[in-house]
Design an enzyme around this catalytic site. Structure first.
Site, PDB file in Angstrom:
ATOM      1  N   SER A 186      24.386  21.770 -25.371  1.00 44.93           N
ATOM      2  CA  SER A 186      24.972  20.715 -24.533  1.00 44.93           C
ATOM      3  C   SER A 186      26.313  20.227 -25.053  1.00 44.93           C
ATOM      4  CB  SER A 186      23.995  19.530 -24.390  1.00 44.93           C
ATOM      5  OG  SER A 186      22.763  19.952 -23.840  1.00 44.93           O
ATOM      6  N   ARG A 187      26.981  21.064 -25.810  1.00 46.43           N
ATOM      7  CA  ARG A 187      28.301  20.758 -26.378  1.00 46.43           C
ATOM      8  C   ARG A 187      28.272  19.560 -27.333  1.00 46.43           C
ATOM      9  NH1 ARG A 187      28.693  25.243 -24.764  1.00 46.43           N
ATOM     10  NH2 ARG A 187      30.393  26.118 -23.535  1.00 46.43           N
TER      11      ARG A 187
END
Length: 208
Positions: A186-187
């Site tokens: 999810s970065r």
């Protein structure tokens, strides 16, 4: 082209070695063991006296607690910029391992004895190339470069130990910060930085 990073990887403060050099040692050894192509390749960013940046990939040739060393023609773009504006950034792009290391620090030439010792370890062809190339300057074509190489080879034909050119040598980046970046899902990547503060090293976590 989007790639999701692994959810089970991470880098916590408890994972870190006691200093940036030991931590880099760990990750560099991991990159070598993983069989990454040229794990010592790094992107070197410099800027000229007016602050205009440039970047290129070079090979790391040594590191120790004092910093990271690479070699170049001092008249090249990176050499001239590093000497005129003595700060640089290094990026080790170990994307196959979802990692990168980002270094920022001051640049200084290495001692001449250190340069000569490294130069002596290079293949003879690379030694001749350092003499033949006016790095970063325009040439009329490949033939000009090949002729310069032939002339240098003839000049040193009877010389067993070729000396390092006076315009060629090492540059050491003495880090003021070393960031260890680990990709996360999810970065929400982990970014832990060793930063020099008043002569000591502090550890910071940066938002991704």
């Amino acid at each position: 082209m989007r790639h999701e990073y692994a959810a089970d990887l991470g880098l916590t403060e408890a994972d870190l070695a006691g200093d940036w050099h030991a931590q880099f040692d760990r990750w560099f050894a991991d990159a070598v063991a993983a069989g990454l192509p040229e794990p010592n390749a790094m992107v070197v960013g410099t800027a000229d006296a007016q602050g205009r940046p440039s970047g290129r990939t070079v090979l790391l040739k040594g590191y120790d607690p004092e910093g990271f060393v690479f070699y170049t023609n001092y008249g090249s773009r990176k050499g001239a910029e590093a000497l005129a504006n003595p700060y640089a950034s290094l990026v080790f792009p170990w994307f196959a391992m979802q990692r990168q290391v980002v270094v920022a620090g001051r640049v200084e030439p290495v001692g001449r004895a250190e340069t000569q010792a490294y130069f002596a370890s290079r293949p003879r062809g690379s030694q001749l190339g350092a003499w033949a190339s006016t790095q970063s300057r325009p040439v009329t074509g490949r033939a000009e470069l090949d002729e310069a190489y032939r002339a240098v080879a003839q000049r040193f034909a009877d010389v067993e130990e070729i000396p390092a050119p006076p315009h060629w040598g090492g540059l050491r980046v003495r880090p003021e910060s070393v960031e260890f970046w680990q990709g996360r899902a999810s970065r929400l990547h982990d970014r832990l930085v060793f930063r020099r503060v008043d002569g000591d090293w502090a550890i910071e976590r940066l938002a991704p």
